[in-house]
Design an enzyme around this catalytic site. Structure first.
Site, PDB file in Angstrom:
ATOM      1  N   GLN A 166      11.044  11.777  -7.638  1.00 48.75           N
ATOM      2  CA  GLN A 166      11.265  10.367  -7.951  1.00 48.75           C
ATOM      3  C   GLN A 166      12.213  10.217  -9.149  1.00 48.75           C
ATOM      4  OE1 GLN A 166       8.342  11.747  -7.107  1.00 48.75           O
ATOM      5  NE2 GLN A 166       6.790  10.239  -6.487  1.00 48.75           N
ATOM      6  N   ARG A 171      -3.820   4.862  -1.007  1.00 42.14           N
ATOM      7  CA  ARG A 171      -3.521   5.671  -2.194  1.00 42.14           C
ATOM      8  C   ARG A 171      -4.581   5.393  -3.240  1.00 42.14           C
ATOM      9  NH1 ARG A 171       2.322   6.323  -4.353  1.00 42.14           N
ATOM     10  NH2 ARG A 171       1.465   8.382  -4.829  1.00 42.14           N
ATOM     11  N   ARG A 174       6.503   2.627  -3.676  1.00 35.12           N
ATOM     12  CA  ARG A 174       5.645   3.440  -4.520  1.00 35.12           C
ATOM     13  C   ARG A 174       5.771   2.962  -5.950  1.00 35.12           C
ATOM     14  NH1 ARG A 174       9.286   4.536  -7.575  1.00 35.12           N
ATOM     15  NH2 ARG A 174       7.720   5.510  -8.908  1.00 35.12           N
ATOM     16  N   ASP A 199      -0.557   5.162 -13.672  1.00 30.77           N
ATOM     17  CA  ASP A 199      -1.162   4.722 -12.416  1.00 30.77           C
ATOM     18  C   ASP A 199      -2.584   4.234 -12.618  1.00 30.77           C
ATOM     19  OD1 ASP A 199       1.011   6.868 -11.663  1.00 30.77           O
ATOM     20  OD2 ASP A 199       0.706   5.539  -9.945  1.00 30.77           O
ATOM     21  N   ALA A 217       2.838   2.115  -9.316  1.00 31.17           N
ATOM     22  CA  ALA A 217       1.613   1.314  -9.402  1.00 31.17           C
ATOM     23  C   ALA A 217       1.829  -0.196  -9.262  1.00 31.17           C
ATOM     24  CB  ALA A 217       0.901   1.667 -10.710  1.00 31.17           C
TER      25      ALA A 217
HETATM   26  C1  LIG Z   1       5.319   1.960 -13.106  1.00 35.60           C
HETATM   27  S1  LIG Z   1       4.076   2.940 -12.488  1.00 35.60           S
HETATM   28  C2  LIG Z   1       4.990   4.233 -11.805  1.00 35.60           C
HETATM   29  C3  LIG Z   1       4.161   5.450 -11.589  1.00 35.60           C
HETATM   30  O1  LIG Z   1       3.876   5.625 -10.191  1.00 35.60           O
HETATM   31  C4  LIG Z   1       4.420   6.867  -9.790  1.00 35.60           C
HETATM   32  O2  LIG Z   1       3.691   7.510  -8.820  1.00 35.60           O
HETATM   33  P1  LIG Z   1       4.202   7.428  -7.286  1.00 35.60           P
HETATM   34  O3  LIG Z   1       5.680   7.605  -7.290  1.00 35.60           O
HETATM   35  O4  LIG Z   1       3.439   8.566  -6.615  1.00 35.60           O
HETATM   36  O5  LIG Z   1       3.761   6.067  -6.791  1.00 35.60           O
HETATM   37  C5  LIG Z   1       4.422   7.667 -11.069  1.00 35.60           C
HETATM   38  O6  LIG Z   1       3.125   8.111 -11.396  1.00 35.60           O
HETATM   39  C6  LIG Z   1       4.937   6.645 -12.023  1.00 35.60           C
HETATM   40  O7  LIG Z   1       4.758   6.927 -13.368  1.00 35.60           O
END
Ligand SMILES: CSC[C@H]1O[C@H](OP(=O)(O)O)[C@H](O)[C@@H]1O
Length: 339
Positions: A194, A89, A46, A235, A48
């Protein structure tokens, strides 16, 4: 080890399974598109930039496993794989950006083998570039952090959200590399934590001081004067807003109220020049993510749930965008940054 990589011997995608952190550091191997898409949807991988790498490697899996016996059929298989990957996604633009970049690269192909070589080469290039890009983001962004700063962050925008180094945490790492004493306040980031699970783990691995708080504590902590700056990832960055993990918008309002600089660190592959807040789909995730933590029920099984994965922070709440091309202070035309 990188967050995600291509194993050219076994023609498979290897990745750290982030759903098991911080309890277990486990590497998994995806040998087909279905298992890779499951890993993306389940957030085993996960973030971006990491999703961009996953998208590229997904195309490498598709081209490797295709039984097509003509260029036309193989290119069609790749188009189907691209749609499947992009649908996993919808909000993080990097995933679609990478998949489409690999597809475009096949325009230079001239036979079946060249398609396979081009796809795998481009996927590996995307991953290798990500690390260099994050180091550049860190080089620029660290200038914004001062020795002794306490920096708040939300979710995880570290090396586990990327191929390596990280974006928001990459800026912090670069500042520490410059000899600056930086401590971090990490918001746990409900519902999937996270921040509490991954950001704290990453920073403790690097011996960077980190304090964990609940998302609802951010206002109190900023009002107490405990935060010097805030930095997050992204993202998707459109002309008017930054899409990032749910909760980011709230933090940005409190930071603005307390005149705390609010930074967004992201590669330019996160920018969507044709996008506006009302044109972007915000991923809605499973209700059980709020009703359970693991197997532990924490809400009524049949309670109604609203679970958007991201929110939109208006540019006027953002002090600066930190990219591999430099630092840009809104209001700024996204097209200028991409020139
Ligand atoms: C370096 S971009 C990370 C960005 O992605 C995360 O979302 P997810 O864990 O759902 O993929 C989150 O928005 C972070 O800021």
């Amino acid at each position: 080890m990188r967050t995600i990589d291509w194993n050219d011997e076994s023609k498979s995608v290897v990745m750290i399974d982030q759903t098991l952190l911080p309890v277990e550091l486990n590497v998994i191997e995806c040998k087909n598109l279905a298992s890779l898409c499951e890993a993306i949807r389940s957030l085993r991988v996960r973030g971006a930039p990491a999703l961009a790498a996953a998208g590229g490697f997904g195309m490498a899996l598709a081209v490797t496993l295709s039984s097509a016996n003509s260029m036309e059929k193989l290119l069609n298989d790749l188009k189907v794989a691209a749609s499947t990957l992009i649908a996993t996604r919808p909000t993080a633009v990097n995933l679609a950006w990478a998949v489409n970049r690999v597809l475009k690269a096949t325009e230079d192909s001239y036979d079946l083998e060249s398609i396979k070589d081009i796809v795998i080469f481009e996927a590996i290039r995307i991953a290798d570039e990500d690390v260099k890009i994050n180091k550049a983001i860190g080089k620029y962004g660290q200038k914004l952090l001062d020795d002794g700063d306490t920096v708040m962050t939300h979710c995880n925008a570290g090396r586990l959200a990327c191929v390596d180094w990280g974006t928001a945490l990459g800026v912090i790492r670069s500042a520490v590399e410059k000899g600056k004493e930086i401590s971090v306040i990490a918001c746990e980031t409900r519902p999937l934590n996270q921040g509490g699970r991954i950001t704290t783990w990453e920073l403790m691995q690097d011996n960077i001081p980190v304090k964990l708080i609940t998302d609802s504590m951010s206002g109190h902590v900023m009002r107490q004067g405990m935060v010097d700056k805030m930095i997050v990832g992204a993202d998707r960055i459109t002309q008017d807003v930054v899409f990032n993990k749910i909760g980011t918008y709230t933090h940005s309002i409190v930071a603005k109220e307390h005149e705390i600089p609010f930074y967004v660190a992201a590669p330019v592959s996160t920018f969507d020049p044709n996008g506006w807040e009302d044109t972007v789909t915000i991923e809605q995730r499973d209700a059980d993510e709020l009703r359970y933590i693991g197997d532990v029920q924490i809400a009524p099984k049949n309670v109604d749930v609203y679970n958007p994965a991201f929110d939109a922070t208006p540019m006027e709440n953002i002090t600066a965008l930190i990219t591999e091309k430099g630092i840009f202070e809104p209001p700024v035309l996204i097209d200028e940054i991409l020139m």
